[in-house]
Structures are given as C-alpha cells and as structure tokens.
Design an enzyme around this catalytic site. Sequence first.
Site, PDB file in Angstrom:
ATOM      1  N   ASN A 125      32.512  61.241 136.895  1.00 60.38           N
ATOM      2  CA  ASN A 125      33.715  60.508 136.688  1.00 60.38           C
ATOM      3  C   ASN A 125      34.528  61.204 137.986  1.00 60.38           C
ATOM      4  OD1 ASN A 125      36.335  59.333 135.512  1.00 60.38           O
ATOM      5  ND2 ASN A 125      36.734  61.579 135.827  1.00 60.38           N
ATOM      6  N   GLU A 126      35.002  60.450 138.822  1.00 63.98           N
ATOM      7  CA  GLU A 126      36.006  60.908 140.046  1.00 63.98           C
ATOM      8  C   GLU A 126      35.451  62.131 140.848  1.00 63.98           C
ATOM      9  OE1 GLU A 126      39.694  61.180 138.188  1.00 63.98           O
ATOM     10  OE2 GLU A 126      40.025  59.113 138.108  1.00 63.98           O
ATOM     11  N   ASN A 144      37.983  62.952 133.087  1.00 59.39           N
ATOM     12  CA  ASN A 144      37.884  64.525 133.682  1.00 59.39           C
ATOM     13  C   ASN A 144      37.189  65.114 132.379  1.00 59.39           C
ATOM     14  OD1 ASN A 144      39.275  63.662 135.710  1.00 59.39           O
ATOM     15  ND2 ASN A 144      40.910  64.577 135.306  1.00 59.39           N
ATOM     16  N   GLU A 182      39.141  52.640 135.562  1.00 63.24           N
ATOM     17  CA  GLU A 182      40.362  53.242 135.208  1.00 63.24           C
ATOM     18  C   GLU A 182      41.389  52.651 136.028  1.00 63.24           C
ATOM     19  OE1 GLU A 182      41.187  57.578 134.962  1.00 63.24           O
ATOM     20  OE2 GLU A 182      39.193  58.024 134.355  1.00 63.24           O
ATOM     21  N   GLU A 221      39.325  58.656 126.033  1.00 68.03           N
ATOM     22  CA  GLU A 221      38.708  59.721 126.522  1.00 68.03           C
ATOM     23  C   GLU A 221      39.257  60.774 125.510  1.00 68.03           C
ATOM     24  OE1 GLU A 221      39.144  62.647 130.345  1.00 68.03           O
ATOM     25  OE2 GLU A 221      40.325  60.934 130.392  1.00 68.03           O
TER      26      GLU A 221
END
Length: 508
Positions: free
Chosen positions: A176-177, A76, A296, A31
């Site tokens: 993502n998330e 993120n 993750e 990332e």
Amino acid sequence: MGINMQKAVMIVNKNFRKGKIDKRIYGSFVEHMGRVVYSGIYEPGHPSADDDGFRQDVLEKVKEMGVTAVRYPGGNFVSCYDWRDGVGPVEARPRRLEIAWRAIETNEIGTNEFMKWAKKAEIEPVFAVNLGTKGIENAVSFVEYCNIPEGTFYSDMRKAHGVKNPYGIHTWCLGNEMDGDWQIGHKTAEEYGRLAQETAKAMKQVDSSIKLVSCGSSKSDMATYPEWEAITLNYTYDYVDYISLHQYYDGQDKGTPYFLAQSLDMERYIKTVIGTCDYVKAKKRSEKELFISFDEWGVWSMADVEVAAQVDKSPWQVAPNLSEQIYSMEDSLLFASMLMNFLKYADRIKIACQSLLTNISAAIMTEKGGGVWVQPIFYPFSYTSRYGRGTVLSEVFDCPSYACERFGEVPYVDSVTVYNEEEQEVVFFLVNRSEDESICFECELQGFEIKEITEQVTMSCEDKKMTNLIRHDAVEPRRITGGKVEGNRLVCELAPLSWNMIRAAERI
C-alpha cells in the site's frame, strides 16, 4: 426553460462505445483505522448486531449503497500487519501496537471474521499483503491459508480454525502506497519494483489463478509521479494485472469553481498513468494490457496536520474517533465527478474503492450503541452503482465553460452516458458546476428510438455547505419531472450546483 438559459449540447451514437463497465468500480475500503471496523461494521451488543457481532443496520446501508467489492485490511495499517495475528481463537490473539495510526489493535476482527462479513454484505473481497515490514513469505503463506484446499501447513491451519473450504480470494494488492515516505517500510521505486516482482512470482506459484495489483502513485502531486510507475512496472509488468492509483481532494477554501474543477486533475492523472503503462508495454514488446485499480479515492476535507494532531492527542487507544469528516452538498458534487471518471475510462479502470466505508471519510456514519445515517456522498454512489451498468458511450459535447487557475477552461457540465442493453435504457449522469445558473442540457441520441424518460433524479440544496449531520435527511436526491423526449432528442434543465441522473427507455 428560460429563453436566455445557457445550453450544453451533446451527441451520442449507439455504435460508438468507450468500454464495458466492470461492476467492481463500485467498491469500497475497510481499514483497521479509527471506527471503520470497531463500532463501524462490527459492534457486539449493539441492538442490531447479529450473532457474529456485525451491525445489521450497517449491512443494510452497504447493500443500499450498492457496494460490490471491498479492499481489506489496509491501507497504511497493512504495512505493519501480520495476518497471523488475526486468525485462530480470538481470546488467544495478541493485542498489538498499531504504529501506522498509533492505536491498539485487538485483532478481534481478522481474516475469517471479515470473510463472514463479506458474505453477508454480498461483496467481493480484495486483499492486501504487507510489503512494508514483511515480504514474500508472509504474502505467500497468506495466499496458502486463504486459497489452498487442504493438505499443507497453512491450509490445514485454516481448517483447524473452522473454515473447511478455501476462500478463493481472487485479487491481491502488493502493499500500500509504497511511494509515500509516511508509509511504514517506504521504499524507492527500484526497491519496491524488485520486491513486488519477486512477491508476485511467488504468490502466483501458490495460486496461478489470482490477479495482482502493483502499487502506483499515492496521489497526482507526488514528486515521483509518473516516474514511479515507469520504474516499478519495468519490474512488475509481466507479473501483475493492475496498477493502483489513489487520490483525495480538499481545497474547499479555494472556492467552489476551483474545488469542483479538481476532477479534471484526476482525469489527467488517469490518462498519464494509462500512457505510462502503454509505454512500458511497448518497451517490453508485450501483448498484455495492464488495467487500473483505483483502490482509494474520495474527498478529504480534513488537513493532514489535523489528523496527525488527533492521533497524537490520545495515542494507543482501541478504535479512537479519528478523521470523522462531515460532507456537504458541495463535497458530493466533486465526489460524483470523481466517480464518473471511472465510467469515462471503463475500458482501463476495472476496480475502484471509495475510501472509507464507515465513519472515516465515509458515506455511512454510525453512532456507537446508536443509529446509522448517510452523508450526501452516499446518493450519487448508490444511484450510479444501481444504474451505471452496461457500456459507456462516446460523447461529442459542446458546453459552456469557465476559466479556472491551473485547470484552464472547465466545462460547467460534467457528464457520462451509459447504455444498459439488458435493460434497454440510456442513463445520463450529470453535474452542473455553475453556482448560480441553470443549464439546458440537450442530447441527440443517434441510432436509438427513445420512448420516454422513465426517471429523472436531482440533488441540490440552497446552501451548498449543508450537511446531514444534524438533520440526517437535509441533503437527499428527489425525483422531478420536466425533462422531455422529442424524437431522438432529450432535453432537460440542470439546476445550479446539482447532481443529476436521467434514465431514458428505448422503444421496444
């Protein structure tokens, strides 16, 4: 072995198999955060840098670690990222405020540079699209740029950027998330489910061969879990191939027995999500089976408030030092058990990405302008990737246990058994959670004719808090002897607080 030593007794049968191991469970994660990319995998001017600026000393460690796949570019980070910023002439790329981690993103590394690195590292890329601040058009154009040969706006743009042939990127994550209120563009389950469904439909219109990953829960203690999975899959089930899970554990301050027992929470998490997937499958009267991408995972020893304080202390820097956690022998035992869970559920878990590859919660650490070294967690991953190939066998296991708040009875020995038919060997991966007692491990191998133990490796340390920070070889595995084969029975001793691998060869 001591007469009064506690015993863990197992039976495995050659014909009772749980699932085939997908090599992509030995993946990692890169990332644009802290020093993962800049001075992690990429550092022009470094003594080991190649012509593209990639650190060859790091590449060597990535290959030694056995990394098979890498998720990119976030995380993120992806929720406020426009992939177009990272392509074309480097000198013309914009410097952006990266608001997820409050840093400056130079965009010196983008899609084409990462794909050069991926080829050098011999890994399969797993790309993520922005469903936080962007959406369908951004995702569709990204697939077109990467996967369409030529003759369209974005495919011809890629060719103009010097990349003639399409990358054919196989796996794409839909955001993502998105269940987390910390995520830029956080959405409710209904909002995400609709957006992910429509994005998936459009992306597969561009390239029907791709596989898609829908966002699942970000951790097992999310208030919305597992309702998030049930609601979002109601929209996405027919269009995606995987659902993602993320999980990090801390809790070292609660004592070793509690800390190491957390792998049981992870196992319950996996089983619950599998059950939810199968509920939606039944509800839809579907013949399709959904798989898990655990993209993750890791041990997280730094409190969120501490990470936030690091971010706030010096915002808007390029590649700041951030969350560079140092792992201990104790940490590596929980890490190993987490990794072993992917083998236990190999029938449903097909992708997993250890987070992150370099410097942040990482197995590989770099010094800017200097050397590279590995943390204790590097070794269970490396050995498991190398020898955890083939088919996972079912186990019948009788093991002493201890009582632990929240987790109930916790087996002292965590185990998984792999049969590599191609190499004609059975491989055991074992963690002894006991702080002060060795345990005698006995396994009856039904249906096998075992010739000998070809390798026995263990990793332990007198000080469970020992790290490799000062002396980079302070915590390392070592080859030992002492295990023996008696007929179809294997016996060995597991030291206190140890990770172990035992390879036993079949008689040809």
